[in-house]
Design a protein around this motif. Structure first.
Motif, PDB file in Angstrom:
ATOM      1  N   GLU A  84       9.887  -1.599  -7.393  1.00  0.00           N
ATOM      2  CA  GLU A  84       9.360  -2.346  -6.248  1.00  0.00           C
ATOM      3  C   GLU A  84       8.055  -2.410  -6.231  1.00  0.00           C
ATOM      4  O   GLU A  84       7.225  -1.758  -7.108  1.00  0.00           O
ATOM      5  CB  GLU A  84       9.989  -1.078  -5.272  1.00  0.00           C
ATOM      6  N   ILE A  86       4.725  -2.700  -5.057  1.00  0.00           N
ATOM      7  CA  ILE A  86       3.073  -2.198  -4.133  1.00  0.00           C
ATOM      8  C   ILE A  86       2.875  -3.313  -3.047  1.00  0.00           C
ATOM      9  O   ILE A  86       2.635  -3.942  -3.276  1.00  0.00           O
ATOM     10  CB  ILE A  86       2.158  -1.832  -4.739  1.00  0.00           C
ATOM     11  N   LYS A  87       3.596  -2.905  -1.952  1.00  0.00           N
ATOM     12  CA  LYS A  87       3.050  -3.476  -0.531  1.00  0.00           C
ATOM     13  C   LYS A  87       1.359  -3.518  -0.069  1.00  0.00           C
ATOM     14  O   LYS A  87       1.156  -1.776  -0.212  1.00  0.00           O
ATOM     15  CB  LYS A  87       3.868  -3.145   0.624  1.00  0.00           C
ATOM     16  N   ASN A  88       1.118  -4.262   0.336  1.00  0.00           N
ATOM     17  CA  ASN A  88       0.110  -3.924   0.207  1.00  0.00           C
ATOM     18  C   ASN A  88      -0.666  -3.795   2.045  1.00  0.00           C
ATOM     19  O   ASN A  88       0.560  -4.078   2.581  1.00  0.00           O
ATOM     20  CB  ASN A  88      -1.042  -6.112   0.515  1.00  0.00           C
ATOM     21  N   ARG A  89      -1.058  -2.392   2.378  1.00  0.00           N
ATOM     22  CA  ARG A  89      -2.065  -2.327   3.147  1.00  0.00           C
ATOM     23  C   ARG A  89      -1.395  -2.821   4.643  1.00  0.00           C
ATOM     24  O   ARG A  89      -1.648  -3.517   5.403  1.00  0.00           O
ATOM     25  CB  ARG A  89      -3.060  -1.292   3.025  1.00  0.00           C
ATOM     26  N   LEU A  91      -0.607  -6.012   4.839  1.00  0.00           N
ATOM     27  CA  LEU A  91       0.811  -6.674   4.848  1.00  0.00           C
ATOM     28  C   LEU A  91       1.963  -6.630   5.969  1.00  0.00           C
ATOM     29  O   LEU A  91       1.961  -6.207   6.466  1.00  0.00           O
ATOM     30  CB  LEU A  91       1.266  -6.892   3.704  1.00  0.00           C
ATOM     31  N   GLN A  92       1.313  -4.894   5.724  1.00  0.00           N
ATOM     32  CA  GLN A  92       1.488  -3.860   6.453  1.00  0.00           C
ATOM     33  C   GLN A  92       1.258  -3.801   7.817  1.00  0.00           C
ATOM     34  O   GLN A  92       2.261  -3.935   9.023  1.00  0.00           O
ATOM     35  CB  GLN A  92       1.947  -2.381   6.243  1.00  0.00           C
ATOM     36  N   GLY A  95       2.835  -7.086  10.373  1.00  0.00           N
ATOM     37  CA  GLY A  95       3.736  -6.822  10.315  1.00  0.00           C
ATOM     38  C   GLY A  95       3.879  -6.052  11.305  1.00  0.00           C
ATOM     39  O   GLY A  95       4.923  -6.693  12.052  1.00  0.00           O
TER      40      GLY A  95
END
Length: 166
Positions: A84, A86-89, A91-92, A95
């Motif tokens: 998976e 790593i999602k950027n802060r 980007l969250q 969203g």
């Protein structure tokens, strides 16, 4: 309170809770299973509205075929924590802000609706029955129905031609 109202509220709570679980589940397979539960609750609402055909089609098409397709796609993708990204802060945060904006637009659009005047007729009439649907489909809407069947047939032929090996 009648049995219809009790069933309505039970199905509503079940649909809302399972829809929340679809979004909040960490495992994608669990999300798909919760989505199937949501479809069953929505089918129960269709039955309460005397639309048996829609309820059966919802169970067969969505809870059956589409969810099996989703499960195959999820299993073929082989999702696990190590693969998976790593999602950027940021980007969250984007969203969450865009979801809040969507909620704001929905609340603003539904603010001036009159719910008390638009009460659905529960378990009365014959609007959702298969007999009524078939009569309308093959009398009033026979030309668009046949045109759509020719469109689907041409799409199937095109898919076979594109997928055919040389």
């Amino acid at each position: 309170m009648s049995i219809t109202q009790i069933l309505f509220w039970i199905l509503t709570v079940a649909a809302l809770l399972s829809a929340i679980m679809v979004v909040s589940s960490k495992n994608p397979v669990h999300s798909v299973l919760w989505l199937v539960a949501t479809f069953f609750a929505i089918s129960g609402h269709y039955i309460l509205l005397n639309a048996q055909f829609l309820a059966v089609v919802n169970i067969i098409v969505y809870a059956g075929a589409i969810m099996v397709l989703f499960l195959f796609v999820i299993m073929l993708m082989n999702l696990n924590k190590s693969a998976e990204p790593i999602k950027n802060r940021w980007l969250q945060i984007v969203g969450i802000v865009s979801g809040g904006c969507l909620l704001l637009v929905l609340v603003a659009a539904l603010k001036n609706t009159e719910v008390a005047k638009n009460i659905a007729e529960v378990n009365t009439g014959d609007a959702g029955l298969i007999k009524t649907l078939g009569k309308e489909l093959f009398t009033t809407f026979v030309v668009p129905f046949e045109i759509s069947s020719i469109l689907f047939l041409s799409a199937m032929v095109g898919a076979v031609v594109i997928g055919k090996k040389d």
